[in-house]
Design a protein around this motif. Structure first.
Motif, PDB file in Angstrom:
ATOM      1  N   ILE A 127       0.829  -1.200   0.000  1.00 28.94           N
ATOM      2  CA  ILE A 127       0.000   0.000   0.000  1.00 28.94           C
ATOM      3  C   ILE A 127       0.866   1.253   0.000  1.00 28.94           C
ATOM      4  O   ILE A 127       0.587   2.213  -0.735  1.00 28.94           O
ATOM      5  CB  ILE A 127      -0.968  -0.016   1.198  1.00 28.94           C
ATOM      6  CG1 ILE A 127      -2.063  -1.072   0.968  1.00 28.94           C
ATOM      7  CG2 ILE A 127      -1.594   1.364   1.420  1.00 28.94           C
ATOM      8  CD1 ILE A 127      -2.905  -1.369   2.191  1.00 28.94           C
ATOM      9  N   LEU A 131       0.489   3.949  -3.017  1.00 27.28           N
ATOM     10  CA  LEU A 131       0.122   5.346  -2.798  1.00 27.28           C
ATOM     11  C   LEU A 131       1.035   6.280  -3.589  1.00 27.28           C
ATOM     12  O   LEU A 131       0.593   7.320  -4.087  1.00 27.28           O
ATOM     13  CB  LEU A 131       0.182   5.682  -1.303  1.00 27.28           C
ATOM     14  CG  LEU A 131      -0.916   5.061  -0.437  1.00 27.28           C
ATOM     15  CD1 LEU A 131      -0.625   5.282   1.038  1.00 27.28           C
ATOM     16  CD2 LEU A 131      -2.290   5.610  -0.808  1.00 27.28           C
ATOM     17  N   GLU A 173     -10.107   1.661   4.129  1.00 29.89           N
ATOM     18  CA  GLU A 173      -9.163   2.742   4.427  1.00 29.89           C
ATOM     19  C   GLU A 173      -8.568   3.388   3.175  1.00 29.89           C
ATOM     20  O   GLU A 173      -8.227   4.577   3.199  1.00 29.89           O
ATOM     21  CB  GLU A 173      -8.041   2.220   5.322  1.00 29.89           C
ATOM     22  CG  GLU A 173      -8.502   1.890   6.723  1.00 29.89           C
ATOM     23  CD  GLU A 173      -7.429   1.254   7.595  1.00 29.89           C
ATOM     24  OE1 GLU A 173      -7.685   1.071   8.793  1.00 29.89           O
ATOM     25  OE2 GLU A 173      -6.336   0.939   7.071  1.00 29.89           O
ATOM     26  N   TYR A 174      -8.472   2.634   2.079  1.00 28.26           N
ATOM     27  CA  TYR A 174      -7.745   3.148   0.910  1.00 28.26           C
ATOM     28  C   TYR A 174      -8.573   3.238  -0.367  1.00 28.26           C
ATOM     29  O   TYR A 174      -8.038   3.550  -1.425  1.00 28.26           O
ATOM     30  CB  TYR A 174      -6.488   2.303   0.679  1.00 28.26           C
ATOM     31  CG  TYR A 174      -5.512   2.461   1.824  1.00 28.26           C
ATOM     32  CD1 TYR A 174      -4.704   3.593   1.914  1.00 28.26           C
ATOM     33  CD2 TYR A 174      -5.441   1.511   2.837  1.00 28.26           C
ATOM     34  CE1 TYR A 174      -3.844   3.773   2.987  1.00 28.26           C
ATOM     35  CE2 TYR A 174      -4.582   1.682   3.916  1.00 28.26           C
ATOM     36  CZ  TYR A 174      -3.789   2.811   3.989  1.00 28.26           C
ATOM     37  OH  TYR A 174      -2.942   2.993   5.066  1.00 28.26           O
ATOM     38  N   GLN A 177      -8.273   6.418  -2.253  1.00 27.52           N
ATOM     39  CA  GLN A 177      -6.934   6.695  -2.780  1.00 27.52           C
ATOM     40  C   GLN A 177      -6.569   5.788  -3.949  1.00 27.52           C
ATOM     41  O   GLN A 177      -5.412   5.686  -4.337  1.00 27.52           O
ATOM     42  CB  GLN A 177      -5.902   6.579  -1.650  1.00 27.52           C
ATOM     43  CG  GLN A 177      -5.976   7.754  -0.680  1.00 27.52           C
ATOM     44  CD  GLN A 177      -5.766   7.322   0.762  1.00 27.52           C
ATOM     45  OE1 GLN A 177      -6.584   6.600   1.327  1.00 27.52           O
ATOM     46  NE2 GLN A 177      -4.663   7.753   1.348  1.00 27.52           N
ATOM     47  N   ILE A 179      -6.907   2.453  -4.315  1.00 31.12           N
ATOM     48  CA  ILE A 179      -6.395   1.101  -4.059  1.00 31.12           C
ATOM     49  C   ILE A 179      -7.566   0.178  -3.729  1.00 31.12           C
ATOM     50  O   ILE A 179      -8.319   0.434  -2.789  1.00 31.12           O
ATOM     51  CB  ILE A 179      -5.371   1.090  -2.910  1.00 31.12           C
ATOM     52  CG1 ILE A 179      -4.162   1.944  -3.279  1.00 31.12           C
ATOM     53  CG2 ILE A 179      -4.930  -0.343  -2.587  1.00 31.12           C
ATOM     54  CD1 ILE A 179      -3.154   2.115  -2.158  1.00 31.12           C
TER      55      ILE A 179
END
Length: 256
Positions: A127, A131, A173-174, A177, A179
């Motif tokens: 991750i 990012l 959580e991602y 972003q 992912i």
């Protein structure tokens, strides 16, 4: 058009079984592949097999239960190919079959260290790199044992439930972003691991197929290649709206 053309894909536990089939499928679908395993011979053999089908791959040895080795794995991936787009966290161990009260502490530590902590460490490192790329896709290998219980396999069951939980949380959580994170939950698949479990369960009185085929409504166990098809699809743009899922690929096992 190939599903993952131009992508860079990392596969752990790629020296045999589902990991090897997944690495080969990634290559066949246009990705450059980083093959990782603790088994150097098996990993290098997978790289050679990819070369024979016209693909591109490197081997990096890594023990996923070690944060330093996982970090080194990501560094070598970026050094070789400049980025990381797709990752399949497949490395895992099955351990010993015994009732919970008879399970040795070191068996629990081994299984949780590779299956649960190893997935956690890989997710962290992957991750962080994705990012920097602006996004990516991760598929974790859980199991039907991450959805239901199996007497005699309490550490393994706990580890695979942990993989499914980590998958859901990372996906939440991602997601914003770029992912996506999913897990797949294979049933009986024709691998060395399943052979080991069948041997422990029957003491060699039954073959893997004799023991496991009738347990699946579809009438047989699966192949590593069938699992690899789903993994690479999940990593492709064709699965762009799929994240946070724990997907059985089990011939109907958990539907019973």
């Amino acid at each position: 058009m190939p599903m993952v053309a131009g992508k860079v894909a990392l596969v752990t536990g790629a020296g045999a079984g589902i990991g090897r089939a997944t690495a080969l499928k990634f290559a066949a679908e246009g990705a450059k592949v980083v093959v990782s395993d603790v088994n150097v011979e098996g990993g290098e053999e997978t790289v050679a097999m990819i070369g024979k089908i016209g693909g591109e791959a490197i081997f990096v040895r890594a023990d996923v239960s070690s944060s330093k080795e996982v970090e080194h794995l990501i560094i070598k991936t970026v050094e070789a190919y400049g980025r990381l787009d797709c990752a399949c966290n497949n490395a895992g161990v099955e351990g010993k079959i015994a009732p919970l009260a008879d399970q040795p502490d070191d068996n629990f530590d081994l299984i949780m260290g590779v299956n649960a902590k190893g997935t956690f460490l890989c997710l962290k490192a992957e991750i962080a790199q994705m990012l920097k790329n602006g996004g990516g896709v991760i598929v974790n290998l859980a199991s039907v044992a991450g959805l239901i219980g199996f007497p005699g396999l309490s550490p393994y069951v706990a580890s695979k439930h942990a993989v499914n939980g980590l998958t859901k949380n990372a996906a939440l959580e991602y997601a914003k972003q770029g992912i996506r994170v999913n897990s797949i939950c294979p049933g009986g698949i024709d691998t060395r691991m399943l052979d080991s479990l069948a041997e422990q369960s029957t003491g060699g009185a039954q073959s893997t197929h004799e023991m496991m085929d009738p347990l699946h409504p579809i009438g047989r166990i699966g192949t590593p290649e069938e699992v690899a098809e789903l993994i690479v699809w999940l990593c492709s743009p064709r699965a762009s709206f799929v994240t946070g899922a724990n997907i059985p690929v089990d011939g109907g096992y958990v539907a019973q």
